[in-house]
Design an enzyme around this catalytic site. Structure first.
Site, PDB file in Angstrom:
ATOM      1  N   GLN A 166       6.690 -11.262  -5.733  1.00  0.00           N
ATOM      2  CA  GLN A 166       7.627 -10.390  -6.474  1.00  0.00           C
ATOM      3  C   GLN A 166       7.076 -10.383  -7.982  1.00  0.00           C
ATOM      4  OE1 GLN A 166       9.414  -7.623  -5.270  1.00  0.00           O
ATOM      5  NE2 GLN A 166       9.779  -6.948  -7.348  1.00  0.00           N
ATOM      6  N   ASP A 184       0.519  -5.881  -0.301  1.00  0.00           N
ATOM      7  CA  ASP A 184       0.653  -5.184  -1.661  1.00  0.00           C
ATOM      8  C   ASP A 184      -0.513  -4.384  -2.166  1.00  0.00           C
ATOM      9  OD1 ASP A 184       3.343  -4.586  -2.918  1.00  0.00           O
ATOM     10  OD2 ASP A 184       3.561  -6.835  -3.765  1.00  0.00           O
ATOM     11  N   LYS A 233      13.775  -5.010   0.280  1.00  0.00           N
ATOM     12  CA  LYS A 233      12.502  -5.147   0.982  1.00  0.00           C
ATOM     13  C   LYS A 233      12.689  -6.015   2.275  1.00  0.00           C
ATOM     14  CE  LYS A 233       9.502  -5.143  -2.747  1.00  0.00           C
ATOM     15  NZ  LYS A 233       8.619  -5.449  -3.963  1.00  0.00           N
TER      16      LYS A 233
END
Ligand code: NAP
Length: 285
Positions: A97, A120, A53
């Site tokens: 995460q 997200d 990422k």
């Protein structure tokens, strides 16, 4: 019949090249898109995802950094960091995460991220906006799948779609996107009585199960579009999806491979969401 392969790797690369101009334009105006990824603990798979990422952002000229905490860190330390990042004008996207260690309240952590920086798309506000058909941040994996439908010229309107899996990060948002696109959607889970009954009448099957080669060719209607979200590591170290690619290749009309399918699209859509967040901020929205 041999299915046409929807190449996620190539599409991801094409999209990322296209993002560069938007990043340059934002940077020139003093709004260089910035993403912070928070990792708690040292799960090897999570470490790889986080590295990819951050590197994905840097490769197209964005700012990105990771913040790593020991698995035993107090939740409040992470919440305080999120509050600090929420207030930082140079950071447009914040991602924690998952999974988090057991002593964390995952929902509380996700809700602590400012909805405008929740790239997200897991914040309740963003989930609600998606459910209402007016999304602000679409969760990256299903967003990537929608781009693959676009690339494969798959018309979703009026189609029968079956999503296998009902997780908050893949199955549910995928179903909402398909509903919003006019498909007739069935969402299956581990308690579904006769899975094959559902999949074999579907024009579109999205597999997000977490079981290697779970969907086999005999479960698929000839000509169906088969999207494989699964990422499973086999005992020999190779990656495989939730779809038995070899048998479905003979039956499906279009299919995504693993690796090189949905996987590369997920990070690409994370970049897209972060750029969109920076563009909104630059525009004062
Ligand atoms: P998850 O949270 O474990 O959810 C799996 C879902 O599959 C659950 O809803 C479960 O039902 C359902 N399921 C399990 N066995 C089933 C069965 N026999 N029949 C029908 N449904 C069944 O997993 P996830 O996070 O959604 O991820 C799914 C897969 O996608 C995994 O392989 C993961 O590694 C992969 N993934 C890939 C990406 C990417 O970038 N490509 C991103 C995220 C995830 P219940 O709810 O009833 O338990």
């Amino acid at each position: 019949m041999t299915a046409q392969i929807i190449d996620g790797k190539a599409l991801a690369e094409e999209l990322r090249q296209g993002f560069k101009g938007r990043v340059e334009a934002l940077t020139a105006k003093g709004h260089k898109p910035g993403l912070v990824v928070i990792l708690v603990g040292a799960d090897p798979a999570s470490e790889v995802y986080v590295r990819n990422k951050v590197n994905g952002c840097l490769a197209i000229g964005m700012h990105s950094e990771k913040i790593v905490y020991d698995a035993t860190v107090d939740q409040q330390v992470v919440l305080d960091k999120i509050a600090e990042l929420n207030a930082d004008p140079n950071i447009h996207g914040i991602l924690v995460q998952l999974p988090l260690p057991k002593h964390f309240d995952e929902e509380k952590v996700l809700e602590a991220i400012a909805a405008a920086k929740d790239v997200d798309g897991f914040h309740a506000e963003n989930v609600g906006a998606l459910a209402q058909g007016n999304p602000r941040f679409i969760p990256c994996t299903p967003y990537g799948v929608m781009k693959m439908f676009e690339k494969g010229n798959v018309d979703l309107n009026g189609k029968e779609a079956v999503v296998i899996g009902r997780s908050n990060i893949v199955g549910k948002p995928m179903a909402l996107l398909l509903i919003n696109a006019g498909a007739t959607v069935t969402v299956c889970n581990s308690r579904t009585r006769d899975l094959k009954f559902h999949t074999s009448r579907a024009d579109i099957v999205v597999a997000a199960v977490g079981k290697p080669k779970f969907v086999t060719g005999d479960m698929i209607k000839p000509g169906a579009v088969v999207i494989d979200v699964g990422i499973n590591r086999l005992p020999d170290g190779k990656l495989c999806g939730d779809v038995d690619f070899a048998s479905c290749l003979e039956t499906a009309g279009q299919i995504t491979p693993v690796p090189g399918g949905v996987g590369p699209m997920t990070i690409t859509m994370l970049l897209a969401n972060t750029i969109e967040a920076a563009e909104r901020k630059a525009a004062g929205n």
